[in-house]
Design a protein around this motif. Structure first.
Motif, PDB file in Angstrom:
ATOM      1  N   ARG A 134     124.903  21.969  27.975  1.00  0.00           N
ATOM      2  CA  ARG A 134     124.638  21.959  26.541  1.00  0.00           C
ATOM      3  C   ARG A 134     125.151  23.266  25.929  1.00  0.00           C
ATOM      4  O   ARG A 134     124.996  24.338  26.501  1.00  0.00           O
ATOM      5  N   ARG A 148     125.579  25.417  22.018  1.00  0.00           N
ATOM      6  CA  ARG A 148     125.083  25.510  20.651  1.00  0.00           C
ATOM      7  C   ARG A 148     126.141  26.135  19.770  1.00  0.00           C
ATOM      8  O   ARG A 148     126.820  27.084  20.170  1.00  0.00           O
ATOM      9  N   ARG A 169     127.286  28.203  16.358  1.00  0.00           N
ATOM     10  CA  ARG A 169     126.757  29.241  15.478  1.00  0.00           C
ATOM     11  C   ARG A 169     127.875  29.724  14.572  1.00  0.00           C
ATOM     12  O   ARG A 169     128.986  29.990  15.033  1.00  0.00           O
ATOM     13  N   GLU A 197     120.488  25.598   7.615  1.00  0.00           N
ATOM     14  CA  GLU A 197     121.182  25.765   8.885  1.00  0.00           C
ATOM     15  C   GLU A 197     121.191  27.233   9.311  1.00  0.00           C
ATOM     16  O   GLU A 197     121.114  27.541  10.504  1.00  0.00           O
ATOM     17  N   ARG A 212     118.920  34.226  10.754  1.00  0.00           N
ATOM     18  CA  ARG A 212     118.079  33.258  11.450  1.00  0.00           C
ATOM     19  C   ARG A 212     118.781  31.902  11.379  1.00  0.00           C
ATOM     20  O   ARG A 212     119.163  31.464  10.293  1.00  0.00           O
ATOM     21  N   THR A 213     118.955  31.258  12.527  1.00  0.00           N
ATOM     22  CA  THR A 213     119.501  29.910  12.554  1.00  0.00           C
ATOM     23  C   THR A 213     118.363  28.903  12.425  1.00  0.00           C
ATOM     24  O   THR A 213     117.179  29.259  12.478  1.00  0.00           O
ATOM     25  N   ALA A 214     118.705  27.631  12.302  1.00  0.00           N
ATOM     26  CA  ALA A 214     117.691  26.587  12.163  1.00  0.00           C
ATOM     27  C   ALA A 214     116.726  26.604  13.334  1.00  0.00           C
ATOM     28  O   ALA A 214     115.510  26.417  13.156  1.00  0.00           O
ATOM     29  N   ASP A 215     117.238  26.848  14.544  1.00  0.00           N
ATOM     30  CA  ASP A 215     116.384  26.866  15.732  1.00  0.00           C
ATOM     31  C   ASP A 215     115.425  28.050  15.757  1.00  0.00           C
ATOM     32  O   ASP A 215     114.414  28.019  16.463  1.00  0.00           O
ATOM     33  N   ASP A 216     115.762  29.114  14.990  1.00  0.00           N
ATOM     34  CA  ASP A 216     114.934  30.322  14.995  1.00  0.00           C
ATOM     35  C   ASP A 216     113.895  30.346  13.879  1.00  0.00           C
ATOM     36  O   ASP A 216     113.097  31.281  13.796  1.00  0.00           O
ATOM     37  N   ASP A 225     110.600  29.069  11.953  1.00  0.00           N
ATOM     38  CA  ASP A 225     109.317  28.421  12.259  1.00  0.00           C
ATOM     39  C   ASP A 225     109.279  27.028  11.631  1.00  0.00           C
ATOM     40  O   ASP A 225     109.529  26.862  10.432  1.00  0.00           O
ATOM     41  N   ALA A 226     108.977  26.031  12.441  1.00  0.00           N
ATOM     42  CA  ALA A 226     108.942  24.651  11.959  1.00  0.00           C
ATOM     43  C   ALA A 226     107.927  24.466  10.843  1.00  0.00           C
ATOM     44  O   ALA A 226     108.093  23.587   9.975  1.00  0.00           O
ATOM     45  N   ARG A 231     109.549  24.773   7.342  1.00  0.00           N
ATOM     46  CA  ARG A 231     110.566  23.822   6.901  1.00  0.00           C
ATOM     47  C   ARG A 231     109.957  22.842   5.905  1.00  0.00           C
ATOM     48  O   ARG A 231     108.818  22.390   6.052  1.00  0.00           O
TER      49      ARG A 231
END
Length: 240
Positions: free
Chosen positions: A12, A14, A16, A198, A207-211, A213-214, A217
């Protein structure tokens, strides 16, 4: 004899995205480097920590000094990550390897002098200190305004980008990328009514989307830097 038939794990990767400047040397290189030195004397911090792509199309065939260009730029603090415009027949440029392809043109703007000019005596901002975009920013579209704040009255689609020298205000949903303080402003902030971004970046920190805090969002938030870029951190909090 038995063999292990378990499937191998899938590799996998990712993606950036980063903002890179395109620098275009021109012949004669000696004169171009003198101009670069003069500009760096006025703006010593402009290229610090910023990736640069060299467009070699402006160098004449047979130009002397191409082989030493990378070292010269490195000595001046210019971080070159790759090249474009090299057709493989430029003597001395073999060290650069294959040229990049693709990418979107982010526009052209002048390198600002350090320090920034003082504010106007009246206390009023210049006419071009802010840009208002009164329609949504579509996927693949880039809004670049290095002189000040950007306000988008609609949403920013996935795959779109807003870059500002100051703060960014999004009155709709932010699904794409927002880059504030792009010219070196750690006090810049990002505001949006609905966060689905994003990427968020301020003065080189991101900060990316993965970084993100959910729990943040889908909410109205602001993003800022605490303590500056040298020892600080990237903060995101809901707007109340």
């Amino acid at each position: 004899m038995s063999h292990d038939q378990r499937p191998r794990p899938q590799l996998r990767v990712r993606g950036r995205s980063y903002m890179a400047f395109v620098l275009r040397p021109e012949s004669p290189l000696v004169a171009w480097l003198e101009e670069l030195d003069a500009q760096l004397a006025r703006s010593p911090s402009f290229f610090q920590g910023r990736p640069v792509i060299l467009d070699l199309a402006g160098i004449a065939p047979g130009e002397a000094g191409v082989a030493g260009l990378l070292g010269w730029l490195h000595d001046r603090g210019v971080r070159v990550i790759d090249t474009e415009g090299y057709d493989g027949v430029l003597p001395g440029a073999e060290q650069w390897g294959p040229s990049l392809s693709g990418g979107r043109n982010g526009g052209t703007y002048d390198v600002p002098d350090d320090p920034a000019p003082p504010p106007q005596p009246t206390g009023l901002p210049p006419e071009d200190a802010a840009l208002i975009v009164d329609e949504p920013v579509r996927s693949g579209q880039s809004i670049i305004f290095p002189r000040g704040d950007v306000t988008v009255l609609g949403s920013v689609a996935s795959g779109a980008e807003v870059l500002a020298g100051g703060s960014i205000h999004i009155y709709g949903t932010l699904r794409g990328r927002a880059v504030a303080g792009a010219m070196g402003n750690p006090r810049a902030r990002i505001f949006c009514r609905r966060l689905e971004a994003e990427l968020l970046a301020i003065d080189g920190l991101y900060r990316t989307a993965d970084d993100i805090d959910a729990a943040l969002r889908g909410r109205a938030v602001q993003a800022w830097l605490t303590g500056g870029t040298a020892h600080g951190s990237f903060a995101i909090a809901p707007l109340t």
